[in-house]
Scaffold this motif. Structure first.
Motif, mmCIF file in Angstrom:
data_model
loop_
_atom_site.group_PDB
_atom_site.id
_atom_site.type_symbol
_atom_site.label_atom_id
_atom_site.label_comp_id
_atom_site.label_asym_id
_atom_site.label_seq_id
_atom_site.Cartn_x
_atom_site.Cartn_y
_atom_site.Cartn_z
ATOM 1 N N TRP A 254 0.826 -1.212 0.000
ATOM 2 C CA TRP A 254 0.000 0.000 0.000
ATOM 3 C C TRP A 254 0.857 1.259 0.000
ATOM 4 O O TRP A 254 0.445 2.303 0.503
ATOM 5 N N LYS A 258 1.489 3.243 -5.213
ATOM 6 C CA LYS A 258 0.068 3.099 -5.569
ATOM 7 C C LYS A 258 -0.515 4.440 -6.010
ATOM 8 O O LYS A 258 -1.408 4.484 -6.863
ATOM 9 N N ASP A 261 0.766 4.921 -9.476
ATOM 10 C CA ASP A 261 0.012 4.059 -10.401
ATOM 11 C C ASP A 261 -1.346 4.676 -10.750
ATOM 12 O O ASP A 261 -1.801 4.598 -11.901
ATOM 13 N N PRO A 363 -4.558 3.491 -1.174
ATOM 14 C CA PRO A 363 -3.507 3.169 -0.204
ATOM 15 C C PRO A 363 -3.771 3.760 1.178
ATOM 16 O O PRO A 363 -3.523 3.098 2.195
#
Length: 577
Positions: A254, A258, A261, A363
């Motif tokens: 996490w 993230k 992304d 996250p």
């Protein structure tokens, strides 16, 4: 031989770095640790990107970090990059590889060419090692350091398994670090040690707060939020000022990547996957600039920010989009699902803050939910503080989420949250016994055979032997249980006999499971961990060996004593198959 200095390498998912301190400096001021400052474009950071550029021969490192990014972008501009190997953010392979990690595991570079993972990791560690030696040697008037002058520490997430730890050790040894001079440190533990030595820290409300002032019996949670993984453990201060672990390490994937992304997926939705791929391949320097710019911007995105966030879109992206679709970005924005949240003026894309904050949602929610569940555990109840470290802990959004979710718990964030692990690893190298007790993440045991006992073993498990007796195979002989407290120097001993009179040794197979009471190694959830071979010379079935295991260290240690010869051997377990 006494060490002159301790050097630590923090090999991160997103960023990596090194730090060191001389023994005399540690004795006078433990937090006096030197770390490299990295630069790349407009970015100045305490660690460099985990990027390795390897020459077409597949064995020679050209560059690492920002230099690797820049050189690869230059090669891509002239279409010369294809035979080169460029690896970025490859550490997560050791956490989520589907088939587990092995010595012969291969990983793919940016153009899907494969290379040995051990080669990529070892070349990267070798660069960090040699870069550190060159810098530290400049501070020695006598000139230069010898191998025996340095003790090395390599950090790993606490949630990693034993095979991944062994892989990192073997990569470091291949990089030229003496195995006997290398210690593996768990990242949240290292950060905790660093912050215990800091005289003053600041929590998120700006009030002075000293972790060093915590009295014996005080519990605090260490939230190590890095780029790839979030690593969480709970410590209690002991009367001797050492620390003990109260709950087994936990966490997940996490980390801050993230958020990256999510931003990348937003761009793909905007321009399309094929355009983004073509842009990345043809204009690598511009592609890198987008994400370097995002790295700067995301550090400033806090809960109170209300303005739109401006991102620069390189002209090469706009032209690639038009060449591929025949339309302009300005034309298609009204057709997207977030048309009312974007505006484009020249090369400036302005995005509503609510949309940008959405990049952080998954996250942050995963982290706060996990911490909430953890604080309800009986052993963690009464936790006085949450210590936030790691690069992602610098995020104002994550800080605010933790503070809001847990208003009754002090939240402490050191000024150098991103360097806490690295500098703490140096302190750990000087004083590795500061962590005196840990909690076993798994139930560990050995696959063994026992004589069948009616009423004790299931009848369907009995196997008839040549002499007419019955045995039971695949017994899970437990050494330690999941959740069990283990002191650093605790030892567990068990004896094992040869099966056949003509055996010249035994292969001892280790298993693990999250279940605290497994009966057989083929029970659901039990996994093969590793093995070690014990030589048992002679003849007859009366030969046996005593296997002693230590589970309280950051790596499992073992030694064997062949009882009929008295020979004692320290044995390295093979967790890599």
């Amino acid at each position: 031989m006494p060490k002159i200095l301790v050097a630590a390498i923090d090999f991160g998912t997103t960023y990596s770095g090194w730090a060191f301190s001389f023994k005399h400096d540690f004795e006078s001021e433990p937090t006096k640790v030197t770390a490299k400052v990295w630069t790349g474009g407009q970015l100045v950071s305490s660690k460099g990107p985990t990027c390795a550029l390897i020459k077409p021969d597949g064995t020679t490192l050209h560059s690492f970090g920002y230099d690797a990014e820049t050189k690869y972008a230059s090669l891509a501009d002239t279409e010369e990059h294809k035979p080169w190997y460029f690896f970025s953010r490859f550490k997560m392979l050791l956490f989520d590889h589907e088939d587990g990690i092995h010595r012969d595991t291969k990983i793919k570079d940016s153009t899907d060419k494969e290379l040995s993972a051990l080669t990529v990791f070892s070349l990267s560690i070798k660069f960090l090692k040699e870069d550190m030696i060159e810098t530290s040697s400049q501070r020695l008037l006598s000139g230069g350091l010898k191998k025996e002058d340095i003790d090395w520490v390599l950090t790993v997430p606490a949630i990693w398994d034993d095979a991944a730890k062994q892989f990192m050790r073997e990569a470091a040894v291949k990089a030229g670090i003496d195995n006997d001079r290398l210690t593996i440190a768990l990242e949240p533990e290292a950060a905790s040690l660093f912050c215990r030595h800091l005289p003053i820290e600041k929590n998120t409300k700006g009030n002075s707060q000293s972790l060093a002032a915590f009295k014996a019996g005080t519990k605090y949670l260490v939230l190590d939020a890095g780029g790839g993984t979030v690593d969480i453990t709970v410590h209690e201060v002991m009367a001797n000022n050492k620390l003990k672990e109260l709950h087994k390490a936990s966490g997940g994937a996490w980390g801050g990547t993230k958020v990256d992304d999510a931003f990348r997926q937003f761009l793909i939705k905007l321009v399309g996957g094929p355009v983004m791929k073509k842009f990345q391949n043809k204009h690598m320097d511009d592609y890198l600039d987008i994400f370097r710019d995002f790295e700067i911007k995301k550090r400033d995105i806090g809960p109170s920010k209300a303005d739109r966030v401006t991102f620069r879109l390189p002209s090469a992206l706009s032209s690639t989009f038009k060449d591929h679709t025949g339309e302009t970005l300005l034309d298609i924005i009204p057709q997207t699902s977030f048309s009312d949240q974007l505006s484009l003026t020249g090369d400036k894309l302005r995005v509503d803050i609510d949309l940008v904050k959405r990049f952080f949602k998954d996250p942050v929610d995963n982290i706060t939910d996990h911490v909430e569940n953890l604080l309800k555990e009986p052993t963690v109840t009464g936790c006085a503080a949450i210590l936030m470290v790691g690069g992602f802990s610098d995020s104002p959004l994550l800080q605010q989420a933790i503070r809001s979710k847990f208003p009754r718990v002090k939240v402490i964030i050191p000024n150098e949250a991103g360097l806490a692990v690295l500098k703490g690893a140096v302190i750990y190298g000087h004083s590795p016994r500061m962590i005196s007790e840990r909690i076993s993440k798994y139930t560990y045991g050995v696959n063994c055979c026992q004589d069948y006992r009616e009423g004790h073993h299931p009848s369907q498990r009995k196997v008839k032997q040549k002499d007419g007796s019955f045995n039971v195979d695949h017994i899970f002989d437990i050494y330690v249980k999941s959740g069990q407290k283990i002191k650093v120097d605790d030892e567990v001993k068990n004896n094992y006999c040869v099966h056949e009179p003509d055996q010249d040794g035994m292969n001892i197979l280790f298993y693990y499971t999250i279940d605290d009471s497994p009966s057989f190694t083929d029970d659901p959830g039990c996994k093969r961990l590793g093995q070690m071979h014990v030589d048992c010379p002679g003849h007859g079935k009366d030969r046996s060996a005593e296997v002693t295991m230590k589970f309280g260290l950051t790596e499992i240690e073992a030694c064997t004593k062949v009882l009929h010869t008295g020979k004692i051997t320290s044995t390295k377990l093979n967790f890599l198959g």
